[in-house]
Motif scaffolding. Structure first.
Motif, PDB file in Angstrom:
ATOM      1  N   SER A 101       0.841  -1.185   0.000  1.00  0.00           N
ATOM      2  CA  SER A 101       0.000   0.000   0.000  1.00  0.00           C
ATOM      3  C   SER A 101       0.875   1.232   0.000  1.00  0.00           C
ATOM      4  O   SER A 101       2.074   1.169   0.283  1.00  0.00           O
ATOM      5  N   ALA A 102       0.254   2.349  -0.338  1.00  0.00           N
ATOM      6  CA  ALA A 102       0.972   3.608  -0.384  1.00  0.00           C
ATOM      7  C   ALA A 102       0.074   4.731   0.096  1.00  0.00           C
ATOM      8  O   ALA A 102      -1.133   4.734  -0.194  1.00  0.00           O
ATOM      9  N   VAL A 103       0.652   5.658   0.845  1.00  0.00           N
ATOM     10  CA  VAL A 103      -0.025   6.888   1.222  1.00  0.00           C
ATOM     11  C   VAL A 103       0.726   8.026   0.542  1.00  0.00           C
ATOM     12  O   VAL A 103       1.909   8.260   0.815  1.00  0.00           O
ATOM     13  N   LEU A 104       0.038   8.714  -0.347  1.00  0.00           N
ATOM     14  CA  LEU A 104       0.630   9.853  -1.037  1.00  0.00           C
ATOM     15  C   LEU A 104       0.160  11.131  -0.350  1.00  0.00           C
ATOM     16  O   LEU A 104      -1.030  11.268  -0.028  1.00  0.00           O
ATOM     17  N   THR A 105       1.058  12.059  -0.151  1.00  0.00           N
ATOM     18  CA  THR A 105       0.688  13.276   0.567  1.00  0.00           C
ATOM     19  C   THR A 105       1.405  14.478  -0.014  1.00  0.00           C
ATOM     20  O   THR A 105       2.261  14.368  -0.908  1.00  0.00           O
TER      21      THR A 105
END
Length: 451
Positions: free
Chosen positions: A295-299
């Motif tokens: 998974s990835a959290v882009l911010t």
């Protein structure tokens, strides 16, 4: 060969505990051991095939044993399987972050990896809270979520959800959140458009933000489709209104596109349909084409900079997973993005979605189908006891389970959400397979509603 099936079933039931399952059900409901997958089809040890109409829990985009992803993984296996991502890096992790940031809505600048969807939600929650804390806004400790939402099953993610079957048992362990009524268009007035109903329901969110903004870290939302919440849907205007409101009230917007990202809703990301950029975008499931957990959290850069300081200030984001940025998982994700880049996936998906909608339209007249709703490659059929009043069947009757069992008997993997039968097939399905999928579902609904 049939004996081989049973041998695996016996071994399984002696040692395994399966997810989201009352194991006693398997005294009556068959366990299916799978030895092979190809395209939209799964095959058991007796050679019986099953059309995977739900993409194996919404993860598989381009079919089982996809040759492009297979080849990429074989090549990567010869170079590097995994290395710690604290103090070290590798090309697949770098390339994937670069490509995700180039494909997602404008304004996202940093990528933080985790292992699965729930983990991504935990990262986003902690990141939002910690950002405000680093700024000195220590009163911001709460989150706003929608009723009927689902964000995962770790404790932080579970607290944000509102599907009782998952959450109710663990309620004493969960943090307190503010729940705002969902814009779910199933409950719109007769003759009311999705857009008008959605705009009307936004008043509840505006009121909550006006009252609680000073204590709110972020609003979290599943853009366009509340998937585990019975595939309920709403108009993109809600996202546009929410982006403006979050900015006005100085609250983060977290978009949980774990289930709806990567083409499921007709665009690569659901947020595109409202032309908005969230402060944090959570991705998983289809990210690796259904191959490996990632998974990835882009911010935004502003949020990243809120943690960038001398170590002694205590502002670092000390969140980690052992397999963060796993090289094989990143490689599978890169191969998945290659397919999007080199093939007209979204255009073909729109054609497939139109065909699926047309094929299912005949069930609009079914006496126990209250609604057919669709967003892109997600289509749902709501089974009810009384269509005119939209009265649901008692949940204890498990009508959806009857559909599931009929589907298995007829070579189909359908897994209804309660009494909502839905289709979320891999993008490599063809029109003949869609016809088969709809036929089997219709027969199953007929049988499930006979008494």
């Amino acid at each position: 060969m049939a004996d081989q099936n049973q041998a695996y079933v016996d071994r399984d039931l002696s040692v395994l505990w399966h997810p989201c399952t009352q194991m006693k059900d398997h005294e009556q409901v068959p366990m299916i051991p799978i030895r092979h997958g190809h395209g939209v089809w799964l095959e058991d040890y007796a050679g019986r095939r099953y059309l995977d109409a739900i993409s194996s829990w919404w993860v598989n985009l381009f079919g089982h044993s996809n040759p492009v992803i297979n080849a990429a993984l074989h090549e990567q296996l010869e170079r590097l399987e995994h290395v710690i991502l604290a103090g070290f890096t590798h090309e697949p992790a770098i390339s994937l972050a670069e490509r995700l940031l180039s494909l997602t809505p404008t304004g996202l600048a940093r990528c933080f990896y985790a292992d699965n969807g729930s983990s991504a939600i935990e990262v986003a929650l902690k990141m939002s809270y910690h950002y405000w804390k680093n700024r000195g806004d220590t009163q911001k400790t709460r989150f706003i979520t929608l009723t009927n939402s689902y964000h995962g099953e770790t404790l932080g993610a579970l607290a944000l959800g509102d599907v009782a079957i998952y959450k109710q048992t663990y309620a004493p362990l969960l943090m307190d959140v503010i729940s705002v009524p969902s814009p779910d268009c199933y409950y719109r007035d007769e003759g009311e458009s999705w857009r008008d109903h959605t705009i009307k329901r936004f008043a509840d969110m505006e009121a909550a933000l006006t009252r609680h903004a000073g204590e709110i870290c972020a609003v979290i939302i599943e853009p366009l489709v509340q998937c585990a919440g019975s595939m309920r849907m709403y108009d993109p205007i809600y996202l546009k209104l929410l982006r403006v409101a979050c900015d006005r009230h100085h609250v983060h917007l977290i978009a949980d596109e774990i289930a709806v990202g990567f083409g499921r809703t007709g665009t690569l990301f659901a947020c595109e349909q409202a032309d908005i950029t969230p402060d944090m975008l959570c991705l998983s499931k289809g990210l690796t084409g259904g191959y490996l957990p990632l998974s990835a959290v882009l911010t935004r850069e502003e949020i990243y900079q809120g943690f960038y300081d001398e170590y002694t200030t205590g502002k670092a984001f000390l969140h980690s997973h052992s397999y963060t940025g796993n090289a094989l998982a990143c490689t599978a994700a890169l191969a998945t993005l290659d397919i999007f880049e080199k093939q007209p996936v979204l255009e073909r998906n729109r054609e497939l979605a139109a065909y699926m909608g047309s094929a299912a339209a005949r069930m609009a007249g079914h006496p126990h189908v209250a609604e057919i709703r669709q967003t892109g490659m997600i289509l749902a059929l709501e089974i009810v006891q009384d269509k005119r009043r939209r009265t649901a069947y008692p949940w204890q009757q498990r009508r959806g389970l009857r559909v599931y069992r009929h589907a298995l008997e007829n070579g189909m993997l359908l897994r209804p959400l309660g009494d909502v039968v839905y289709f979320m097939p891999p993008y490599v399905i063809n029109s003949e397979e869609i016809d088969l999928m709809v036929d089997v579902a219709e027969q199953g609904i007929d049988l499930a509603t006979m008494d």
